[in-house]
Structures are given as structure tokens and as C-alpha cells.
Enzyme design. Structure first.
Site: not given
Lengths: 330, 330
Positions: A237, A266, A285
Site C-alpha cells: 500500500r 491513486e 496498482h
């Protein structure tokens, strides 16, 4: 054996993209009443619902809606990390949280190896030179016998440990509890000793859950402890890293590079300096998201939903105080 | 034991770069009279020389000079492939050729894995999108349980086979002789059956020596037999592939991509279409060249030179008719 309960299931999805409406929803619809909503409609949809499938794992407002949903008994996250769902209110109430532990392990381990190898073999420079039609021979690095520190002792960290070990990297782990001889991670040092453990590593790989203990663990001190030839890989993360400290350490040459798949914010904002820093790989991601992953996530949820309706124990129940599925849990 | 013979040793090197003058030459100079030359001076320098170290493995004219060198007894190549030295004249005369087998195995296996993973995880697109500051999530491929065909059953092909197997790829080999159960390559099919073997593979990896049998082995027919989702990796020699056929197959979508470290003409000419083709990675013949490789190559030559002076058998003697060191040879 037919289901013994019925359920109203809310599916929270994004407008579009990988977290848009899930595939194979007929399998879910066969087991209950299903409502599909995006973030805006969540609070209303949850009013009398039993189950939430948090398919859009990027939603920042879901936890507030979950706190207000009085009949909600179970939330299943289509992700391994569940930090976004665990507000103080959610931790305090009775709702059960399960995650998608297992689906991402092997894909993420392969992705980490791809990033580690790409940096060792200087592939980003090769592609840049190719773009300029320039033939420029360079020497690259050997991966065998290099050292990696893998932060995160859950199934993803373990898969990464096994994958790196398989190609000759010497692996050490970092986790909540120290372990002398772990089958996947060698010796595991406690998170507090990150700086000491990182000093030895050629690759520092982050695959830890984002918890109170791990938030900001890679800070200026940890980065300063790393070798100037070492590189950071983050597939956990974004919040594990103090991003400004990382940018400063890269600029100062305190570490040699970073490959980042996750970020504090993000999508990574267009004005982030990380996009254009030399020796930084930015990816969106995607480390665990291989062809077929959405189908696997639905299959896992359907299996858990069947267990729920039958009154059997759920798989992957998150310890809400710790923020992840504890070892030994189903 | 002190050396029993003396020798005049010619070192053929390039003007500059990785094949410029070798490092640690004091170790060579301690064992004989050494002359350093580039291509132009080779014929003259070899006139009364005993030994040639072909450090510049890209020289196209060395074989003609070797043919004319009447006192030359031994040529050591600072490369694994020796196709460039084996003219008809060199094959017919008595000069012994040795190569640098062993130095490149592990680095090249890691490089192949880096290329295979980079393509599976779509890293070139990631870097292109990063350059444009675009966050664009995609799904990528799983490497585990995919299938690779590795052409080349020498130590490099074997190291590649072991490396791919270690990360869960199912490997088949292709070589001069069929083998049912090979420890590194599973079953090995004979080179004539390339098209059949390639039809099954997700990755076709070329690490074979360039010989009469293997030259142009990857032609239009072999490429047409490959799956449209499959990719080609060439770390052997450019001549293994009919380059025009490869360009045509990539354009027609007959295969999904290629990662090429070697080319029929090196450096790859600036007007080659390969530089700019989507799904093609071009790298400058660097797969085996890790930090420290030049020192390792010198150490291998010095060991062989000591053997030569002592009258002991040399390591890595090339079978000049087959074009490589045969199994079981020292």
C-alpha cells in the site's frame, strides 16, 4: 444441500475499469437479491441489506456507509488489503469483514520478480535507448546471491519470498513477530527493526498490510539505512512509505531506485515528481491483476456467500483489530 | 610447478567498449610475450604467434587471419558462440579453438527470465504510459504453468531451463539429439521438429549455437506454427532467425512479440524496422554481460593458458565440425 437463509446483497462497483461491474454475476444472483451501486448510492442501498461485496476496493467512503448500515452483517472485500474499510466505527461494530486473500499471491510474486529483474538488468534504459534507436552496450547486475528483505509475512509476502528464493536470492522477512526459521522467509525480524534489516538488503520489497504499525514505516531513517545500490519495491500500500522522504532519498542518491505499484493517492496525481524520476518505475496498482483475476474474485465471493447462507464459517475473516487475516484462520 | 613452455600471445581487442582492451592483463603478461592488436593488425601480429585470445568476439575478419597464421596453435574465444571463427579453412586446419562456456550461463538465464516476465507483465507499456504520466490499469499474464521451448541444450540452454522451471514454467528442450527425460529441459525434441514443438509453447527461447543446422531455423514456417499469443526470445545468435520472416510474422500478428538481444548484423542498423515495432524489445547483445564478466573471462583464459604452457588438456575445446563444446568434453 440447499441454502438455509436468504440474503440481500449489495455490490459496490466503480463506473468502469477493472473495478466496474463484476463478471459472472448470475452466480451471485442465483443466491439472493442483488443490488448494484456505485459509491453515491451505497448508503441507501445498504439500508436493509445483509451483505456487501466491496468490489470497488478503491472507494474512500464505503466505511462511513458501512457504519450506518444497521442490518449489515458481512462485508467481503475484493482485495487483499482492507485498510480502507476499517474505520474506528467499523472496527467497533459487529460486522464481519472478509478479504480476497489467496487470489493475488502468485501473480504479485511474479510481478515483484519482474520488477526486481527489470531493474537489475536495466530494462528501462534499454527501452529508452531503443526508442532513440541507439545501440549502447552496458553491464548489468546478477540477481543470484543478492539479498532481499520482504516486509509482510502474509500469503503475499510468503509467495514473494518463495519466488525470490527460487531464483537464488537470499531472503529475510520483516513482520509483527520475530521468527527464527521460517520456511518461506528465512528469519523474520520484527517491524521495529526495519532500518537494521534494510541495511543488508539489495532489494527491499513491501507487501505488508497497512496498519497503525506499518503506516509510514519506510521513512527517511529507513531509507538512509539502505545501501546506495539498493532498490525499493512497493506492491503493498502507498501509505507504507513516506512518499516525500522517498523522493528526497532518490534525489540524494541514498538508494538506487524504486518500483512502485501503489501510492498514497491513486491514481498518482499528474504532478507527482515520481512519474519522471530516473530510476523509478511507476505502475498503476496492477501487480495482482492477471487475466482471469476478476472471475477468481467472484468465485471466492460466491463460495463465501454459500457458506454464509448455509451458516458455515466464512473463509478469510479479517481480525479487525490487526487489520488482516491472522495465521491459522480459515 | 612452473610453466614448461613459453608462448607469444596475441590479444585481439576492439578500439573501445566492452571488447576494448581486457582488464587484469598483468596476469597474462606474467605468462608470456603479449601483443595487443585491433582487427587491422591481426595478420601481422599472428605471423609467429602461438596463441590468440579473441577478446573482440565481434571481429568478422579474424578467421581469415587465423587461416594464414602458420605457427598458431590455439585460439581462445572470449564468447560462448564461436561461429564467427569457424571458417572452412579454420575447420580444416590443426588450430585448437576453445570458448568461454560457463561464464555466461547464469547471467543469461536471469536475462531471459527478465525478458519473459517483462513481456508477460507488459512492462514496456507501463514505462511508455509512465513517460506520458498516464495511469492506465491493465490485466497482465501469469507465468506459472505457461510453456516454454528452449532451443539449445548446452550449458546456457540448461541454465535457462532450470531458471524457468524454478518459477513454474513447463519447459521442453530442442537440440541435436532427442532425449526423453533430461534433468534440466524435460524432454528434448530434435531440431528438425521445431515447428511441432513451437506450436505448444507460450515462450520460444533461442540459446543454440549458430551452426549449419541451426542457421535460419526460425523461419516463416516455424513462426506460423507458433501460437498468436506466443513470444520469441533470442539470446543466442541473430542468424538463428530469418529476420525478414520475423518482421513479417510480427506485422501479421502471427506471434505476440519478441525480445531480441542478438541480430544478424550488430550493432542493429538504425534503419531496421525492429527498433520501432510494437511488442519488440531490442537490447544490445548484453544478456551475459554482468558486472565482473570481463574479469571472469580473463581468469578463464589465464587458467587455460597455464594448462597450455604445462602441456595439460585445455578446457572448453570446441568440436570444430559441430561448432560447440560437445557434452562430456572438459
Amino acid at each position: 444441500m440447499s441454502p438455509t437463509r436468504s440474503a440481500t446483497i449489495v455490490v459496490l462497483h466503480a463506473e468502469s475499469g477493472g473495478t466496474g461491474k463484476p463478471p459472472a454475476t448470475d452466480q451471485i444472483e442465483a443466491l439472493g437479491t442483488v443490488r448494484y451501486v456505485t459509491e453515491d448510492g451505497l448508503t441507501d442501498a445498504l439500508r436493509d441489506a445483509d451483505v456487501l461485496l466491496a468490489w470497488d476496493f478503491r472507494s474512500q467512503t464505503a466505511s462511513a456507509a458501512i457504519e450506518r448500515a444497521e442490518n449489515l452483517r458481512w462485508v467481503h472485500a475484493a482485495s487483499a488489503g482492507v485498510n480502507h474499510l476499517l474505520s474506528a466505527g467499523v472496527r467497533a461494530n459487529d460486522v464481519v469483514i472478509t478479504n480476497s486473500r489467496g487470489v493475488f499471491d502468485e501473480p504479485m510474486a511474479e510481478y515483484v520478480l519482474a520488477l526486481v529483474l527489470a531493474m537489475a538488468k536495466d530494462l528501462p534504459s534499454t527501452l529508452r535507448l531503443q526508442h532513440e534507436r541507439r545501440w549502447h552496450h552496458r553491464e548489468s547486475e546478477t540477481l543470484g546471491r543478492s539479498r532481499a528483505l520482504v516486509a509482510g509475512t502474509g500469503p503475499i509476502g510468503r509467495a514473494i519470498g518463495r519466488k525470490l528464493t527460487a531464483v537464488g536470492v537470499r531472503v529475510t522477512g520483516l513482520g509483527r513477530t520475530a521468527v527464527d526459521r521460517d520456511p518461506d522467509l528465512g528469519s523474520i525480524l520484527p517491524t521495529e527493526r526495519l532500518a537494521e534489516a534494510a541495511a543488508d538488503a539489495d532489494h527491499v520489497v513491501l507487501a505488508a498490510p497497512l496498519t497503525d504499525t506499518t503506516t509510514g514505516m519506510v521513512d527517511a531513517a529507513a531509507l538512509a539505512a539502505m545501501k546506495p545500490t539498493a532498490r525499493l519495491v512497493n506492491v503493498g500500500r502507498g501509505g507504507l512509505v513516506v512518499q516525500d522522504d522517498l523522493v528526497a532519498a532518490l534525489r540524494a542518491g541514498e538508494i538506487a531506485g524504486a518500483a512502485l505499484d501503489v501510492f498514497a493517492e491513486e491514481p498518482l496525481p499528474p504532478d507527482s515528481p515520481l512519474w519522471t524520476m530516473p530510476n523509478v518505475i511507476v505502475s498503476p496498482h496492477m501487480s495482482g491483476d492477471v487475466v482471469g483475476w476478476r472471475e477468481e474474485l467472484v468465485a471466492l465471493f460466491v463460495d463465501n456467500l454459500t457458506r454464509y447462507l448455509d451458516g458455515r464459517p466464512l473463509r478469510n475473516v479479517v481480525d479487525k483489530q490487526h487489520g488482516y487475516v491472522r495465521e491459522g484462520a480459515r
